[in-house]
Design a protein around this motif. Sequence first.
Motif, PDB file in Angstrom:
ATOM      1  N   MET A   1      36.790  36.188  43.826  1.00 41.18           N
ATOM      2  CA  MET A   1      36.172  36.577  42.466  1.00 41.18           C
ATOM      3  C   MET A   1      35.801  37.604  42.576  1.00 41.18           C
ATOM      4  O   MET A   1      34.847  38.704  43.639  1.00 41.18           O
ATOM      5  CB  MET A   1      35.409  35.009  42.071  1.00 41.18           C
ATOM      6  N   ARG A   2      35.675  38.625  41.037  1.00 40.85           N
ATOM      7  CA  ARG A   2      34.214  40.053  41.411  1.00 40.85           C
ATOM      8  C   ARG A   2      33.063  39.367  40.176  1.00 40.85           C
ATOM      9  O   ARG A   2      33.946  39.258  39.003  1.00 40.85           O
ATOM     10  CB  ARG A   2      35.371  40.915  40.967  1.00 40.85           C
ATOM     11  N   LEU A   3      31.944  40.008  40.646  1.00 36.99           N
ATOM     12  CA  LEU A   3      31.349  39.567  39.472  1.00 36.99           C
ATOM     13  C   LEU A   3      30.539  40.798  39.280  1.00 36.99           C
ATOM     14  O   LEU A   3      30.179  41.808  40.466  1.00 36.99           O
ATOM     15  CB  LEU A   3      30.020  38.974  40.271  1.00 36.99           C
ATOM     16  N   ARG A   4      30.926  41.549  38.153  1.00 40.00           N
ATOM     17  CA  ARG A   4      29.634  42.319  38.310  1.00 40.00           C
ATOM     18  C   ARG A   4      28.789  42.915  36.553  1.00 40.00           C
ATOM     19  O   ARG A   4      29.687  41.926  35.502  1.00 40.00           O
ATOM     20  CB  ARG A   4      30.574  43.905  38.704  1.00 40.00           C
ATOM     21  N   GLU A   6      28.866  45.021  33.476  1.00 32.98           N
ATOM     22  CA  GLU A   6      29.091  46.207  32.856  1.00 32.98           C
ATOM     23  C   GLU A   6      28.527  45.880  30.888  1.00 32.98           C
ATOM     24  O   GLU A   6      28.339  44.944  30.859  1.00 32.98           O
ATOM     25  CB  GLU A   6      30.509  45.352  32.356  1.00 32.98           C
ATOM     26  N   GLU A  11      30.118  40.823  33.849  1.00 34.42           N
ATOM     27  CA  GLU A  11      31.872  40.859  33.567  1.00 34.42           C
ATOM     28  C   GLU A  11      32.742  39.280  35.256  1.00 34.42           C
ATOM     29  O   GLU A  11      31.885  39.637  36.003  1.00 34.42           O
ATOM     30  CB  GLU A  11      32.644  42.130  33.752  1.00 34.42           C
ATOM     31  N   VAL A  12      32.947  38.555  35.168  1.00 32.90           N
ATOM     32  CA  VAL A  12      33.481  37.666  35.777  1.00 32.90           C
ATOM     33  C   VAL A  12      34.919  38.126  35.807  1.00 32.90           C
ATOM     34  O   VAL A  12      36.313  37.795  34.725  1.00 32.90           O
ATOM     35  CB  VAL A  12      33.707  36.522  35.831  1.00 32.90           C
ATOM     36  N   ALA A  13      35.846  38.666  37.023  1.00 39.13           N
ATOM     37  CA  ALA A  13      37.026  38.668  37.398  1.00 39.13           C
ATOM     38  C   ALA A  13      37.352  37.972  38.239  1.00 39.13           C
ATOM     39  O   ALA A  13      37.242  37.677  39.496  1.00 39.13           O
ATOM     40  CB  ALA A  13      37.771  40.103  37.302  1.00 39.13           C
ATOM     41  N   VAL A  14      38.762  36.884  37.723  1.00 43.72           N
ATOM     42  CA  VAL A  14      39.598  36.310  38.900  1.00 43.72           C
ATOM     43  C   VAL A  14      40.499  36.423  39.431  1.00 43.72           C
ATOM     44  O   VAL A  14      41.369  37.100  38.641  1.00 43.72           O
ATOM     45  CB  VAL A  14      39.339  34.355  38.234  1.00 43.72           C
ATOM     46  N   PRO A  15      40.981  36.834  40.822  1.00 43.69           N
ATOM     47  CA  PRO A  15      42.072  37.576  41.057  1.00 43.69           C
ATOM     48  C   PRO A  15      43.519  36.116  40.655  1.00 43.69           C
ATOM     49  O   PRO A  15      43.191  35.245  40.650  1.00 43.69           O
ATOM     50  CB  PRO A  15      42.081  37.601  42.251  1.00 43.69           C
ATOM     51  N   THR A  38      39.682  38.120  32.999  1.00 44.12           N
ATOM     52  CA  THR A  38      38.361  38.655  33.383  1.00 44.12           C
ATOM     53  C   THR A  38      37.566  38.607  32.290  1.00 44.12           C
ATOM     54  O   THR A  38      38.350  38.259  30.576  1.00 44.12           O
ATOM     55  CB  THR A  38      38.256  40.170  33.435  1.00 44.12           C
ATOM     56  N   ARG A  40      34.375  38.459  29.834  1.00 46.26           N
ATOM     57  CA  ARG A  40      32.718  39.840  29.940  1.00 46.26           C
ATOM     58  C   ARG A  40      31.746  38.494  29.311  1.00 46.26           C
ATOM     59  O   ARG A  40      32.182  38.033  28.447  1.00 46.26           O
ATOM     60  CB  ARG A  40      32.821  40.899  28.893  1.00 46.26           C
TER      61      ARG A  40
END
Length: 65
Positions: A1-4, A6, A11-15, A38, A40
């Motif tokens: 998981m990526r949290l940033r 933006e 913004e949350v991205a789950v692979p 992903t 936002r």
Amino acid sequence: MRLRLESGLPEVAVPPSDRAPIDIRLPDRAVRVQPGETRRLSLPVPAVAPGPQGPDGSVGGPAGS
């Protein structure tokens, strides 16, 4: 998981995977992010607290100051 952050929004991205989606709980709602997705998220606007009041109920201190 990526949290940033933006443009001021999280913004949350789950692979992509065969795992379960991720639930994100915010004060006003829950958001489910599926694998490979992903999102936002907009955050709720906090309530504005009133400013300090003087003994007579005026804002900013005693009258005439």
